[in-house]
Design an enzyme around this catalytic site. Structure first.
Site, PDB file in Angstrom:
ATOM      1  N   ARG A  36      -8.562   0.284   6.562  1.00 51.82           N
ATOM      2  CA  ARG A  36      -9.468   1.101   5.760  1.00 51.82           C
ATOM      3  C   ARG A  36      -9.242   0.919   4.256  1.00 51.82           C
ATOM      4  O   ARG A  36     -10.042   1.347   3.455  1.00 51.82           O
ATOM      5  CB  ARG A  36      -9.280   2.584   6.091  1.00 51.82           C
ATOM      6  CG  ARG A  36      -9.800   2.960   7.459  1.00 51.82           C
ATOM      7  CD  ARG A  36      -9.656   4.456   7.673  1.00 51.82           C
ATOM      8  NE  ARG A  36      -9.988   4.835   9.033  1.00 51.82           N
ATOM      9  CZ  ARG A  36      -9.136   4.777  10.036  1.00 51.82           C
ATOM     10  NH1 ARG A  36      -7.898   4.366   9.842  1.00 51.82           N
ATOM     11  NH2 ARG A  36      -9.509   5.136  11.240  1.00 51.82           N
ATOM     12  N   ASP A 110      -0.421   1.641  17.034  1.00 56.34           N
ATOM     13  CA  ASP A 110       0.381   0.453  17.297  1.00 56.34           C
ATOM     14  C   ASP A 110       1.538   0.651  18.262  1.00 56.34           C
ATOM     15  O   ASP A 110       2.179  -0.318  18.663  1.00 56.34           O
ATOM     16  CB  ASP A 110       0.915  -0.108  15.972  1.00 56.34           C
ATOM     17  CG  ASP A 110       1.486   0.997  15.087  1.00 56.34           C
ATOM     18  OD1 ASP A 110       2.361   1.752  15.558  1.00 56.34           O
ATOM     19  OD2 ASP A 110       1.050   1.113  13.929  1.00 56.34           O
ATOM     20  N   HIS A 125      -5.395   8.797  17.734  1.00 59.83           N
ATOM     21  CA  HIS A 125      -6.433   7.758  17.771  1.00 59.83           C
ATOM     22  C   HIS A 125      -6.224   6.756  18.896  1.00 59.83           C
ATOM     23  O   HIS A 125      -6.807   5.679  18.885  1.00 59.83           O
ATOM     24  CB  HIS A 125      -6.513   7.046  16.418  1.00 59.83           C
ATOM     25  CG  HIS A 125      -6.996   7.938  15.315  1.00 59.83           C
ATOM     26  ND1 HIS A 125      -6.843   7.642  13.978  1.00 59.83           N
ATOM     27  CD2 HIS A 125      -7.623   9.141  15.354  1.00 59.83           C
ATOM     28  CE1 HIS A 125      -7.359   8.623  13.246  1.00 59.83           C
ATOM     29  NE2 HIS A 125      -7.825   9.536  14.061  1.00 59.83           N
ATOM     30  N   CYS A 154     -12.237  -7.825  32.965  1.00 62.11           N
ATOM     31  CA  CYS A 154     -11.432  -7.356  34.091  1.00 62.11           C
ATOM     32  C   CYS A 154     -11.264  -8.469  35.123  1.00 62.11           C
ATOM     33  O   CYS A 154     -12.227  -9.117  35.493  1.00 62.11           O
ATOM     34  CB  CYS A 154     -12.132  -6.149  34.718  1.00 62.11           C
ATOM     35  SG  CYS A 154     -11.337  -5.519  36.191  1.00 62.11           S
ATOM     36  N   ASN A 218       4.984  10.756   0.686  1.00 60.52           N
ATOM     37  CA  ASN A 218       3.901   9.780   0.542  1.00 60.52           C
ATOM     38  C   ASN A 218       4.053   9.081  -0.810  1.00 60.52           C
ATOM     39  O   ASN A 218       4.478   9.706  -1.772  1.00 60.52           O
ATOM     40  CB  ASN A 218       2.546  10.497   0.621  1.00 60.52           C
ATOM     41  CG  ASN A 218       1.397   9.536   0.818  1.00 60.52           C
ATOM     42  OD1 ASN A 218       1.463   8.661   1.689  1.00 60.52           O
ATOM     43  ND2 ASN A 218       0.349   9.671   0.030  1.00 60.52           N
TER      44      ASN A 218
END
Ligand code: ZN
Length: 245
Positions: A36, A110, A125, A154, A218
């Protein structure tokens, strides 16, 4: 040891039920780019913005294009080495093992918290490590997705396999939200790291916290800096890595 780190150490020492809420910044320190971010995408070779490629509609309409981006940017199939947990992931796993941390809530997909040894991880997410056939729902691991040529199909029924990752236009998983909210409500310390807390859902989750210490770590400023008991503007790996369990 800086004054800020000493204060964090003091808070951790007195804590019984820490919850860590992590954003993209936790993963970027393991070499995973934030798709992003400004430099991430627009200089890239794709004809669409990432928000569009990573949407449900796009997945259904142009799976070839979706998987070109997904394999390249999310699975990073051409990367020299697989991303590894950094000092932040490792310290959080250590805190959980020591009985001080009750849960990690993450926006990352991840699986690096589990790779570091964390057990209770709420992945808001989803995860690249879970993939299911869109017809028969057979499970496939991330290696299957990495090895697939083009659109993964598949091996039982031939239908497209979809990652259990929350795409734009899709809702978050209810059970995951419930677990994350419960953990945050019952926490005595909430450490938020690697997010500027401006986008949903991160901003909303903070409101459930009723404990004694809100800590923000941060590199840049966040929307909650003024509400925090402790605010450290530095690398999450560096800060958590210097804490003693
Ligand atoms: Zn199938």
């Amino acid at each position: 040891m800086s004054e800020e780190i000493s204060k964090l150490q003091e808070i951790v020492n007195g804590a019984h039920s820490i919850v860590f809420f992590g954003g993209a910044g936790v993963s970027t320190e393991s070499g995973i780019p934030d798709f992003r971010s400004v430099d991430g995408l627009y200089n890239q070779k794709y004809d669409y913005p990432p928000e569009e490629i990573l949407s449900h509609t796009f997945f259904v309409r142009k799976p070839e294009e979706f998987y070109k981006f997904y394999r390249d940017k999310i699975l990073m199939v051409d990367a020299k080495e697989e991303p590894k947990p950094n000092a932040a992931h490792l310290k959080l796993a250590e805190l959980e093992k020591a009985g001080k941390l009750s849960a990690v809530v993450t926006q990352n997909i991840d699986g690096l918290h589990q790779a570091a040894g964390s057990k209770t991880v709420y992945e808001l997410h989803g995860s690249i490590h879970r993939n299911y056939c869109t017809s028969c729902h057979k499970f496939f691991d991330v290696d299957y997705m990495r090895k697939a040529d083009g659109v993964p199909r598949c091996d039982e029924c031939g239908s497209i396999v979809k990652p259990d990752v929350v795409l734009y236009e899709e809702g978050l998983d209810d059970e995951t939200i419930d677990g994350a909210v419960r953990a945050i409500r019952n926490a005595d310390v909430l450490i938020i790291g690697g997010t500027s807390l401006v986008v949903y859902p991160a901003a909303g989750f903070v409101n459930y916290f009723r404990g004694s210490h809100l800590v923000l770590i941060n590199k840049g400023e966040t929307a909650q800096d003024k509400n925090a008991d402790l605010c450290i503007h530095d690398s999450i790996g560096k800060v958590l890595g210097s804490i003693t369990v």
